[in-house]
Design an enzyme around this catalytic site. Structure first.
Site, PDB file in Angstrom:
ATOM      1  N   GLY A 238     -20.384 -22.408  16.572  1.00  0.00           N
ATOM      2  CA  GLY A 238     -19.786 -21.205  17.149  1.00  0.00           C
ATOM      3  C   GLY A 238     -20.889 -20.242  17.502  1.00  0.00           C
ATOM      4  O   GLY A 238     -22.066 -20.538  17.318  1.00  0.00           O
TER       5      GLY A 238
ATOM      6  N   ARG B 155     -24.771 -15.845  16.748  1.00  0.00           N
ATOM      7  CA  ARG B 155     -25.504 -14.581  16.951  1.00  0.00           C
ATOM      8  C   ARG B 155     -25.194 -13.980  18.312  1.00  0.00           C
ATOM      9  O   ARG B 155     -26.005 -13.237  18.860  1.00  0.00           O
ATOM     10  CB  ARG B 155     -26.993 -14.816  16.818  1.00  0.00           C
ATOM     11  CG  ARG B 155     -27.500 -15.946  17.708  1.00  0.00           C
ATOM     12  CD  ARG B 155     -28.955 -15.964  17.632  1.00  0.00           C
ATOM     13  NE  ARG B 155     -29.515 -17.124  18.306  1.00  0.00           N
ATOM     14  CZ  ARG B 155     -30.777 -17.232  18.605  1.00  0.00           C
ATOM     15  NH1 ARG B 155     -31.597 -16.256  18.293  1.00  0.00           N
ATOM     16  NH2 ARG B 155     -31.242 -18.292  19.193  1.00  0.00           N
TER      17      ARG B 155
ATOM     18  N   LYS C 205     -26.513 -11.340  23.073  1.00  0.00           N
ATOM     19  CA  LYS C 205     -27.159 -12.309  22.166  1.00  0.00           C
ATOM     20  C   LYS C 205     -28.036 -11.555  21.172  1.00  0.00           C
ATOM     21  O   LYS C 205     -28.760 -10.639  21.548  1.00  0.00           O
ATOM     22  CB  LYS C 205     -28.003 -13.266  23.001  1.00  0.00           C
ATOM     23  CG  LYS C 205     -28.595 -14.411  22.199  1.00  0.00           C
ATOM     24  CD  LYS C 205     -29.050 -15.508  23.133  1.00  0.00           C
ATOM     25  CE  LYS C 205     -29.700 -16.642  22.379  1.00  0.00           C
ATOM     26  NZ  LYS C 205     -30.135 -17.707  23.288  1.00  0.00           N
TER      27      LYS C 205
ATOM     28  N   ASP D 230     -29.265 -15.258  10.437  1.00  0.00           N
ATOM     29  CA  ASP D 230     -29.146 -13.801  10.305  1.00  0.00           C
ATOM     30  C   ASP D 230     -28.410 -13.162  11.479  1.00  0.00           C
ATOM     31  O   ASP D 230     -28.235 -11.941  11.521  1.00  0.00           O
ATOM     32  CB  ASP D 230     -30.541 -13.173  10.154  1.00  0.00           C
ATOM     33  CG  ASP D 230     -31.473 -13.562  11.286  1.00  0.00           C
ATOM     34  OD1 ASP D 230     -30.993 -14.099  12.304  1.00  0.00           O
ATOM     35  OD2 ASP D 230     -32.689 -13.337  11.158  1.00  0.00           O
TER      36      ASP D 230
ATOM     37  N   ARG E  28     -26.388 -10.881  28.437  1.00  0.00           N
ATOM     38  CA  ARG E  28     -26.423 -11.883  29.492  1.00  0.00           C
ATOM     39  C   ARG E  28     -25.068 -12.045  30.161  1.00  0.00           C
ATOM     40  O   ARG E  28     -24.036 -11.674  29.602  1.00  0.00           O
ATOM     41  CB  ARG E  28     -26.963 -13.204  28.962  1.00  0.00           C
ATOM     42  CG  ARG E  28     -26.096 -13.838  27.917  1.00  0.00           C
ATOM     43  CD  ARG E  28     -26.761 -15.099  27.389  1.00  0.00           C
ATOM     44  NE  ARG E  28     -25.867 -15.813  26.505  1.00  0.00           N
ATOM     45  CZ  ARG E  28     -26.195 -16.904  25.857  1.00  0.00           C
ATOM     46  NH1 ARG E  28     -27.394 -17.432  25.980  1.00  0.00           N
ATOM     47  NH2 ARG E  28     -25.325 -17.503  25.077  1.00  0.00           N
TER      48      ARG E  28
ATOM     49  N   ASP F 162     -23.102 -28.486  22.558  1.00  0.00           N
ATOM     50  CA  ASP F 162     -22.722 -27.074  22.406  1.00  0.00           C
ATOM     51  C   ASP F 162     -23.564 -26.173  23.309  1.00  0.00           C
ATOM     52  O   ASP F 162     -23.293 -24.983  23.414  1.00  0.00           O
ATOM     53  CB  ASP F 162     -22.838 -26.626  20.942  1.00  0.00           C
ATOM     54  CG  ASP F 162     -24.185 -26.941  20.347  1.00  0.00           C
ATOM     55  OD1 ASP F 162     -24.551 -28.127  20.298  1.00  0.00           O
ATOM     56  OD2 ASP F 162     -24.900 -26.007  19.938  1.00  0.00           O
TER      57      ASP F 162
HETATM   58  P1  AMP Z   1     -28.908 -23.265  19.691  1.00  0.00           P
HETATM   59  O1  AMP Z   1     -29.156 -24.736  19.681  1.00  0.00           O
HETATM   60  O2  AMP Z   1     -30.119 -22.415  19.666  1.00  0.00           O
HETATM   61  O3  AMP Z   1     -28.014 -22.870  20.817  1.00  0.00           O
HETATM   62  O4  AMP Z   1     -28.141 -22.876  18.313  1.00  0.00           O
HETATM   63  C1  AMP Z   1     -27.236 -23.721  17.640  1.00  0.00           C
HETATM   64  C2  AMP Z   1     -26.280 -22.921  16.800  1.00  0.00           C
HETATM   65  O5  AMP Z   1     -26.980 -22.127  15.824  1.00  0.00           O
HETATM   66  C3  AMP Z   1     -25.425 -21.958  17.596  1.00  0.00           C
HETATM   67  O6  AMP Z   1     -24.113 -22.014  17.085  1.00  0.00           O
HETATM   68  C4  AMP Z   1     -26.097 -20.625  17.357  1.00  0.00           C
HETATM   69  O7  AMP Z   1     -25.202 -19.547  17.494  1.00  0.00           O
HETATM   70  C5  AMP Z   1     -26.611 -20.765  15.931  1.00  0.00           C
HETATM   71  N1  AMP Z   1     -27.772 -19.909  15.674  1.00  0.00           N
HETATM   72  C6  AMP Z   1     -29.004 -19.995  16.220  1.00  0.00           C
HETATM   73  N2  AMP Z   1     -29.794 -19.011  15.740  1.00  0.00           N
HETATM   74  C7  AMP Z   1     -29.066 -18.286  14.883  1.00  0.00           C
HETATM   75  C8  AMP Z   1     -29.317 -17.129  14.070  1.00  0.00           C
HETATM   76  N3  AMP Z   1     -30.482 -16.507  14.051  1.00  0.00           N
HETATM   77  N4  AMP Z   1     -28.295 -16.660  13.309  1.00  0.00           N
HETATM   78  C9  AMP Z   1     -27.099 -17.259  13.310  1.00  0.00           C
HETATM   79  N5  AMP Z   1     -26.802 -18.338  14.036  1.00  0.00           N
HETATM   80  C10 AMP Z   1     -27.761 -18.855  14.821  1.00  0.00           C
HETATM   81 MG    MG Z   2     -26.494 -22.787  21.611  1.00  0.00          MG
END
Ligand code: AMP
Ligand code: MG
Length: 473
Positions: free
Chosen positions: A79, A82, A102, A114, A165, A241
């Site tokens: 989900g 952040r 974001k 975080d 964004r 995702d």
């Molecule tokens: P990404 O592959 O970077 O799109 O991230 C995968 C998942 O991790 C997504 O559901 C993001 O929302 C979550 N995510 C990435 N960085 C953070 C963060 N600093 N805090 C919380 N959730 C994160």
């Molecule tokens: Mg992502």
């Protein structure tokens, strides 16, 4: 600001109410004026400023729930960990666009994270999404960047930031996977109807709207893969995702733009197996679509789903051919099929810069090839190729110089080189946004000469070749 809240109206199964939590001493440091005008957002109004910075809360802002195949393994619940969807807003083209913040703070989907983003990653996303747009590659856009005095901890403490964004949609392949694997058939149907109504309304009038919509998603995905390959863009984290149902490039993390041509290049330092290596991207696009199609196995027969997936390869190939015909100044796909493989083999063995090569090819003189020959070690090999190339190119009805002019409109002089992003980030971290703005200026007009900014078209110095980017941002 006329925000609408269509996604929120889908109900609680789709999202959680989430407010933007401003950062300590948050400052608006960059704003995309032309995009703001397109969305009729008055950046100077106090109301808008307060909403966009999170100081005024929006009662219907939310974080979305979805699932996803991450590096091949299925994560049943992910989900927006952040990110917060503020709502949708209508552009001057009459279409709706998502406004998404974001780095907005923890959400119910943050898991151990975080909920924050660092200035480094917001700048990387800002630059990349605007650069991609200027290269005619569908992408989320950057509307505003906020920095702050809040420390966010990654390998070391870094400056926290937020990026506002804009995208046509933030619905991912993983949204469908979430409802399918949870067995939530009613919500899956609701999501299908939602996407038909807001993103693929032209399919509603067809005999089988779902089938027509899926064919269009397959084709958009194929075209975006072709565009990434033609320009030399590597996403880095092609999990389902991070794949958009509206066919946009989203979720910029450890991406890279190809510099020295290397087909098996892996830009994401955390991708140890090279699952998302440059040459594998088109195959991963299909793999992801296959994951998506499974979600409709209760709606359509297996044969129908297979037939939909079979639209992928021809669309990818024909779009890639057209793009490479443009880049090479050739008028037949057949010539591209004959001439491109040996060229790529030369570029790989010479470790030639992909962007520089095609820009020089655009400037090539019909009777003097030294512009390119001076760039390589094996002059004879390239010279033989150029002879064959010139023969094919003059089959064009246009003159040599007319072809050159058209090549210069599709072969960028400027791409987002990692070392340039790195320099812009270091300066921004010191509070100096000038290098960022200078870089943004050439990247948003990448086909213009900008002779005063020649330095930003240059290949990376040695130190700049070994910079590492990974998932932690
Ligand atoms: P990404 O592959 O970077 O799109 O991230 C995968 C998942 O991790 C997504 O559901 C993001 O929302 C979550 N995510 C990435 N960085 C953070 C963060 N600093 N805090 C919380 N959730 C994160
Ligand atoms: Mg992502």
């Amino acid at each position: 600001m006329n925000l609408e809240h269509h996604f929120a109206s889908l109900g609680e199964a789709f999202s959680s109410k989430t407010l933007v939590q401003p950062l300590l001493e948050q400052r608006l440091v960059e704003f995309n004026q032309s995009l703001a005008s397109f969305l009729s957002i008055d950046i100077k109004s106090t109301e808008t400023k307060r909403i966009l910075s999170g100081e005024d809360t929006l009662p219907l802002s939310l974080s979305m729930v979805y699932a996803g195949h991450q590096f091949g393994g299925f994560s049943p619940q992910l989900g927006d960990g952040r990110g917060v969807l503020l709502g949708e807003i209508r552009g001057q083209d009459g279409l709706l666009y998502d406004l998404h913040m974001k780095g907005a703070g923890p959400t119910p989907y943050s898991r151990r994270g975080d909920g924050r983003a660092v200035l480094r990653s917001c700048i990387r996303e800002y630059l990349a999404s605007e650069a991609m747009t200027a290269l005619s590659i569908p992408s989320s856009r950057a509307l505003a960047l906020y920095d702050s005095r809040e420390a966010v901890y990654r390998e070391t403490p870094e400056a926290g930031a937020m990026l506002l964004r804009v995208a046509q949609g933030h619905i991912r392949f993983g949204h469908f996977e979430y409802f399918f694997y949870q067995g939530k058939q009613a919500q899956l149907d609701q999501l299908i109807d939602y996407c038909l109504k807001y993103y693929y309304p032209e399919c509603l009038a067809t005999e089988s709207p779902l089938e027509s919509m899926l064919i269009e998603v397959v084709k958009r995905t194929a075209r975006i893969m072709a565009k990434w390959q033609a320009v030399g863009f590597q996403h880095g984290v092609m999990n389902t995702d991070n794949f958009s149902f509206t066919g946009e490039t989203i979720d910029y993390g450890p991406y890279g733009f190809m510099e020295d041509y290397e087909p098996d290049w892996i830009c994401n330092h955390s991708d140890h197996e090279g699952r998302y290596a440059f040459s594998r991207q088109p195959g991963v696009g299909l793999w992801n679509l296959n994951c998506l199609m499974r979600c409709f196995s209760k709606h359509l027969e297996r044969d129908q789903l297979v037939a939909i997936l079979q639209c992928y390869e021809p669309e990818l190939q024909s779009h890639y051919d057209v793009l490479m015909m443009g880049k090479m100044g050739l008028c037949s796909a057949q010539d591209v099929h004959v001439l491109l493989p040996p060229l790529l083999s030369i570029l790989a063995s010479e470790k030639m810069d992909y962007t520089v090569f095609f820009r020089l090819l655009s400037h090539l003189d019909r009777s003097d090839f030294s512009l390119l020959l001076d760039e390589v070690i094996d002059r004879d090999r390239l010279s033989a190729w150029l002879e064959r190339y010139a023969e094919a190119r003059i089959k064009n009805e246009l003159t040599w110089s007319q072809v050159s002019a058209s090549m210069l409109t599709v072969n960028p002089k400027f791409i987002l080189r990692n070392y340039l992003a790195h320099d812009a980030i270091l300066a921004a971290e010191r509070g100096d946004y000038l290098p960022f703005r200078r870089l943004l200026n050439v990247l948003t007009h990448p086909f213009d000469e900008h002779s005063e900014s020649d330095i930003l078209a240059q290949r990376a110095p040695e130190w700049g070749k070994s910079l590492e980017v990974s998932c932690s941002s």
